[in-house]
Design a protein around this motif. Structure first.
Motif, PDB file in Angstrom:
ATOM      1  N   GLN A  85      -3.794  75.729 -76.711  1.00 42.35           N
ATOM      2  CA  GLN A  85      -4.265  74.551 -75.975  1.00 42.35           C
ATOM      3  C   GLN A  85      -5.716  74.227 -76.317  1.00 42.35           C
ATOM      4  N   HIS A 110       2.031  78.361 -76.991  1.00 40.06           N
ATOM      5  CA  HIS A 110       3.286  77.616 -76.861  1.00 40.06           C
ATOM      6  C   HIS A 110       4.483  78.532 -76.616  1.00 40.06           C
ATOM      7  N   ILE A 130      -2.276  67.258 -71.925  1.00 40.76           N
ATOM      8  CA  ILE A 130      -1.451  66.282 -72.646  1.00 40.76           C
ATOM      9  C   ILE A 130      -0.625  66.937 -73.759  1.00 40.76           C
ATOM     10  N   LYS A 131      -1.158  67.967 -74.392  1.00 40.08           N
ATOM     11  CA  LYS A 131      -0.435  68.546 -75.528  1.00 40.08           C
ATOM     12  C   LYS A 131       0.827  69.277 -75.055  1.00 40.08           C
ATOM     13  N   TYR A 137       4.768  66.693 -72.797  1.00 38.04           N
ATOM     14  CA  TYR A 137       6.118  66.233 -73.133  1.00 38.04           C
ATOM     15  C   TYR A 137       7.013  67.384 -73.602  1.00 38.04           C
ATOM     16  N   VAL A 138       6.390  68.477 -74.033  1.00 39.86           N
ATOM     17  CA  VAL A 138       7.169  69.680 -74.349  1.00 39.86           C
ATOM     18  C   VAL A 138       7.855  70.161 -73.070  1.00 39.86           C
ATOM     19  N   GLN A 192       8.274  68.590 -70.249  1.00 36.32           N
ATOM     20  CA  GLN A 192       9.183  67.598 -69.653  1.00 36.32           C
ATOM     21  C   GLN A 192      10.523  67.529 -70.381  1.00 36.32           C
ATOM     22  N   LYS A 193      10.523  67.805 -71.705  1.00 38.88           N
ATOM     23  CA  LYS A 193      11.808  67.825 -72.422  1.00 38.88           C
ATOM     24  C   LYS A 193      12.727  68.900 -71.837  1.00 38.88           C
ATOM     25  N   PHE A 194      12.133  69.935 -71.269  1.00 43.19           N
ATOM     26  CA  PHE A 194      12.930  70.971 -70.607  1.00 43.19           C
ATOM     27  C   PHE A 194      13.486  70.483 -69.264  1.00 43.19           C
ATOM     28  N   GLY A 195      13.091  69.300 -68.868  1.00 44.02           N
ATOM     29  CA  GLY A 195      13.548  68.780 -67.588  1.00 44.02           C
ATOM     30  C   GLY A 195      12.645  69.166 -66.430  1.00 44.02           C
ATOM     31  N   ASN A 219      -6.551  65.044 -67.144  1.00 42.45           N
ATOM     32  CA  ASN A 219      -6.781  63.599 -66.956  1.00 42.45           C
ATOM     33  C   ASN A 219      -5.902  62.996 -65.872  1.00 42.45           C
ATOM     34  N   TRP A 272      15.551  63.598 -62.798  1.00 42.31           N
ATOM     35  CA  TRP A 272      15.880  64.766 -63.637  1.00 42.31           C
ATOM     36  C   TRP A 272      17.355  65.139 -63.534  1.00 42.31           C
TER      37      TRP A 272
END
Lengths: 509, 460
Positions: A25, A422, A441-442, A445-446, A448-451, A459, A488
């Protein structure tokens, strides 16, 4: 990685190098200096000396809100760079830097110019400090440089320290106005992301507390110059700014306390702690009234939201203090923080300042300058009154200059992980299946792809403010939004679990 | 005013860049590498570079962007980054298991003189690259060119490494794409399919940076040009390279290596650039243009003629990357709009020549500049001198648009505050329709919001 036990003194490894190849990160020293600490200061023209990217990426990307008065300097929406080219790398960039400073001065008439060094600058030997001295003379305004090349240190943290040093050396104490209020304070380590500082400022104003300067949310370099007239320093983000607090105490005798305005109870506690410091009946009454009124508002929302989110599981890996501060808000909602860690903090941010004498200084830390600060010789500036006040209050059990760190607050058997990578993130998600994940931010979306919804605590996903009582209300509602949604559950198409009708209506091609 | 220090007093600058219309090479290298299947971009520099580039790309695409870094410290900067890169290569193949690691350099590693080629070949000889896996490398010093240059260099690196020429020609055409959105890559493939031309697109970020929500995360999504596809490019009939700045180097490298001839065209943005793309596909694939393609073209022209009154004579300020804005300027002129101010931070002498050729007849008053000090501050100063009816460019233009109360259409990189760009293309005829739609929306929304009440029109 530590399995937490708040009863024990556990040692965590922190502020050490990230292993090359690991997806981390962390950012760099330049990001900590230019982006974090100086980024929010609006009236100083900040020239990034280097190739274009570094200035581009620090351009308006941190959501530091700022409220300049009419006619006041505000360079936050601008990105200034020397845009170094290959010939500057080969033949040196000092001439171009000077020319850029002249052009900036002529077009923008700033009160001060700061120069930020990027990686190649240190390597080719451009002396930004000499250039700054020369241009200070030539232009007649304050000019100073930061040796904040990205490769120094092991993370952003080194950049915070470098920023603290240069502000202390070149700005602080260069102006001496008369007193501006009865209760004068500085707020350190609050960066006004999403308007956080505005919330704090509003309550201070109502209570009659005069905010002299802020380091550095909604700040001006003009106010930093006379920050030494304050009666008290309050440290919000311990990691990024404790250096200035410490140095101001040594030089001027101004004591500092750790505060936290994230979380309604913490905000109340911090406000009361300020009132207690000044020991003024009128101030105390005002603060008590504000706290009572605001708590009533935030409690009503908290209870309503808590009923919906209690018992959920959260984890947070972010920053150098946010992963601690935000635990207060989650606690208030009855959400369990099962794992947390910082991105760039040191051992003292985990274990408390008591471990500072035991922290081993490695090579990466050693090459960050440690300023030798001495007591001011100007008797008028030395605050003997505050030294006496501190001593008296300490007698009563009031704590100064202390931060107990994240780990004592965390539950037994929770996982504390420094500089999470990661791979670890994926494993934690598999293991804990958290309801909400907090990071940057990095990671967003990783995860969130997991639900799993991710809340950015750098921020705020364009949200906020989250400080004080209004901020707590905002955050409660934000958690309600994130944890209450049914979206979800719609991730899987209905035909994933139901048998598909094998079609006979298809048209033969 | 947001940009309260910007005045109409344009002063010549030689050293200071203010509000750049470009960024640095490595982010382009990272984006290009994401368009290759199973590829992990690796940044050989300090952590900040990788962090900033991942952040910029993530904010633009709202998708996971993975990349690793050599995490330089002061020691590595003094003694060289070889040890860091070797450790990184070891760790990456063990932990993240990519097919390919695409290493790009940074200003840091270039300044100290790290030779990526030498380090990577040492990694191979030291057995650090597992069987069947690959490392490619591109020198992308941030102090040369711009993000577009980095994209071009990484594309060239792929093309130099993978394509092989065998004795068997394949009935396929290579498409080298300049820097466009995943949606555009998908559209380029759709158009080639419509034309019945078998194609290999490189890079291809569709299904990488526009992935569906499935409840599970895959570090290497299904999209991206595969190794087999890249290898096969050496046997293709020809190459169509779209966007000179981003693809010419790679097209030449492929021609040199495998004798695959190429045609250099613009990115198919707007009417006539798409015409040229269709003609190039027709020629390369030896196919005639199907009726459905002609019909799409007709729809675009139809829309423009229908709405011409709202477009004619409108003054436009445009900033962005040469490959993207040159065909856009041509399109604006074809719609009888006037692109009066144009800046691009990306250097290259060809820009002025091309802009001059496009503008001299229809918009002789146009001001344009690229390279050093061709920044958004200069463009804003020009706007202060004489205003425009529309601004087109990346998100940073919103500050100018608000201050000047000017309609604003977001195109380019990065777009940080609006959605749709990675789902809806702006290339091809359908993409042209989307551009016109966006322009009309912006212009008409302003009319509706600001005209006198008696002048409000139901139908426009």
């Amino acid at each position: 990685m530590i399995i937490n036990d708040p009863e024990k003194d556990q040692e965590i490894q922190a502020n050490v190098r990230t292993v090359p190849g690991i997806i981390t990160q962390r950012g760099c020293t330049y990001a900590g200096c230019r982006g974090v600490v100086l980024g929010p200061t609006r009236d100083i023209l900040q020239i990034v000396h280097g190739p274009i990217g570094c200035s581009f990426y620090a351009w308006l990307t941190r959501r530091n809100q700022s409220a300049p008065a009419e006619g006041e300097g505000n360079f936050i929406p601008y990105s200034f760079s020397t845009d170094m080219q290959d010939e500057n790398i080969v033949f040196g960039g000092e001439v171009k830097l000077k020319e850029a400073m002249r052009e900036a001065f002529e077009m923008f008439s700033p009160k001060a110019i700061a120069i930020f060094s990027t990686c190649p600058v240190g390597l080719i030997g451009d002396d930004v400090h000499a250039v700054a001295r020369e241009m200070k003379e030539e232009l007649g305004i304050n000019c100073f440089g930061f040796s904040c090349e990205g490769y120094r240190g092991v993370s952003q943290s080194a950049g915070h320290h470098i920023a603290n040093n240069q502000i202390f050396k070149h700005v602080l104490g260069t102006d001496n106005p008369t007193r501006k209020g009865k209760f004068q304070v500085n707020l350190l380590g609050e960066y006004n992301i999403g308007g956080d500082a505005f919330e704090i400022e509003r309550l201070f104003e109502e209570a009659g507390i005069t905010l002299i300067s802020s380091f550095s949310g909604n700040s001006t370099v003009e106010s930093m110059a006379y920050a030494h007239i304050a009666d008290l320093n309050m440290v919000m983000c311990h990691r990024s700014i404790n250096y200035i607090a410490e140095m101001m105490e040594v030089k001027y005798g101004i004591p500092w306390i750790k505060v936290n305005f994230v979380g309604a109870k913490s905000a109340a506690k911090s406000l009361k702690k300020i009132a207690e410091y000044f020991g003024d009946a009128e101030l105390t009454a005002k603060v008590d009234a504000i706290v009572e009124r605001e708590m009533a508002k935030s409690e009503a929302v908290r209870e309503a939201v808590k009923a919906k989110v209690e018992g959920k599981v959260a984890m947070m890996f972010v920053g150098g203090s946010r992963a601690h501060h935000y635990q207060d808000l989650f606690e208030e909602l009855g959400i369990h923080v099962v794992s947390a860690g910082y991105e760039f903090a040191h051992r003292d941010d985990y274990e408390g300042r008591k471990v500072i004498p035991d922290i081993k200084i490695d090579a990466d830390t050693r090459n960050i300058e440690e300023l030798e600060v001495e007591k001011t010789e100007d008797a008028e500036l030395w605050r003997e009154d505050l030294v006496a006040k501190k001593a008296a209050l300490e007698e009563t059990g009031y704590t100064f200059a202390d931060y107990e760190g994240m780990m004592p607050q965390m539950k037994k058997n929770s996982l504390v992980i420094d500089d999470i990578n990661h791979w670890e993130t994926e494993k934690l998600i598999e293991f804990y299946k958290p309801d909400v994940f907090c990071a940057g931010i990095k990671e967003k979306y990783v995860v969130q792809k997991f639900g799993i919804p991710l809340k950015q605590l750098h921020n705020y996903d364009a949200g906020g403010p989250y400080t004080c009582f209004e901020g707590a209300i905002n955050f409660y509602y934000e958690m309600q939004r994130m944890l209450d949604t049914k979206i979800w559950k719609l991730v899987d198409a209905p035909w994933k679990s139901e048998p598909e009708i094998v079609g006979s209506m298809t048209i033969e091609a | 005013m947001l940009l309260r220090h910007t005045t109409d007093k344009v002063k010549e600058r030689n050293a200071l860049t203010v509000n750049p219309a470009k960024t640095c090479q490595p982010v382009g290298a990272m984006y290009a590498a994401l368009g290759v299947h199973g590829c992990l971009p690796h940044s050989h520099g300090s952590q900040g570079c990788c962090s900033y580039h991942r952040t910029a790309l993530t904010r633009h695409y709202k998708e996971p962007v993975m990349a690793s870094t050599s995490s330089f410290t002061e020691g590595a900067s003094v003694f060289g980054g070889q040890a860091n890169l070797m450790t990184a290569i070891d760790n990456i193949f063990k932990i993240y298991e990519p097919e390919i690691v695409a290493v790009h350099s940074t200003c840091l590693s270039e300044t100290i003189g790290d030779d990526l080629g030498q380090i990577v070949s040492k990694a191979y000889t030291d057995g650090k690259v597992p069987e069947g896996k690959h490392i490619i490398q591109a020198a992308t010093p941030s102090y040369v060119g711009s993000h577009v240059t980095g994209y071009a260099n990484m594309l060239e690196a792929f093309v130099k490494y993978f394509p092989e020429k065998t004795d068997e020609k394949k009935r396929q055409v290579n498409l080298l794409s300049g820097w466009v959105e995943p949606s555009d890559m998908r559209e380029l493939k759709r158009i080639a399919g419509q034309m019945k031309v078998k194609s290999v697109l490189l890079p291809d970020t569709s299904d990488v940076l526009d992935t569906p929500m499935t409840g599970s995360y895959s570090m290497y999504p299904k999209g991206g040009t595969t190794v087999a596809e890249m290898v096969s490019m050496g046997d293709s009939m020809s190459t169509i390279a779209m966007g000179e700045w981003a693809t010419k180097k790679a097209a030449i490298a492929l021609d040199n290596k495998c004798k695959v001839p190429f045609e250099q065209i613009d990115i198919p943005v707007g009417l006539r650039a798409t015409d040229r793309f269709i003609q190039a596909l027709s020629k390369a694939g030896k196919v005639s243009v199907p009726e459905e393609v002609t019909a799409e073209r007709g729809r675009l022209v139809d829309l423009i003629t229908d709405m011409h009154q709202y477009l004619y004579g409108k003054r436009v300020a445009v900033y962005g990357d040469p490959d993207n804005i040159l065909p856009l300027i041509e399109f604006l002129i074809d719609m009888d709009m006037k692109p009066v101010y144009i800046v691009s931070g990306t250097p290259g002498k060809a820009f002025s020549k091309k802009a001059e050729a496009l503008l001299s007849e229809r918009v002789p008053e146009a001001k344009f500049k690229n390279g050093p000090q061709a920044d958004m501050f200069l463009m804003h100063q020009w706007i202060k001198e004489e205003g425009v009816d529309l601004i087109i460019g990346n998100t940073y233009g919103k500050y100018i648009a608000r201050d000047e109360q000017t309609p604003f259409v977001r195109m380019g990189f990065p777009i940080l505050d609006r959605q749709g760009h990675n789902y809806f293309p702006t290339v091809g005829y359908m993409g042209g329709i989307r551009i016109v739609e966006k322009i009309l929306d912006a212009i008409m929304d302003k009319i509706d919001a600001t005209c006198d009440e008696v002048k409000v029109e139901l139908q426009m």
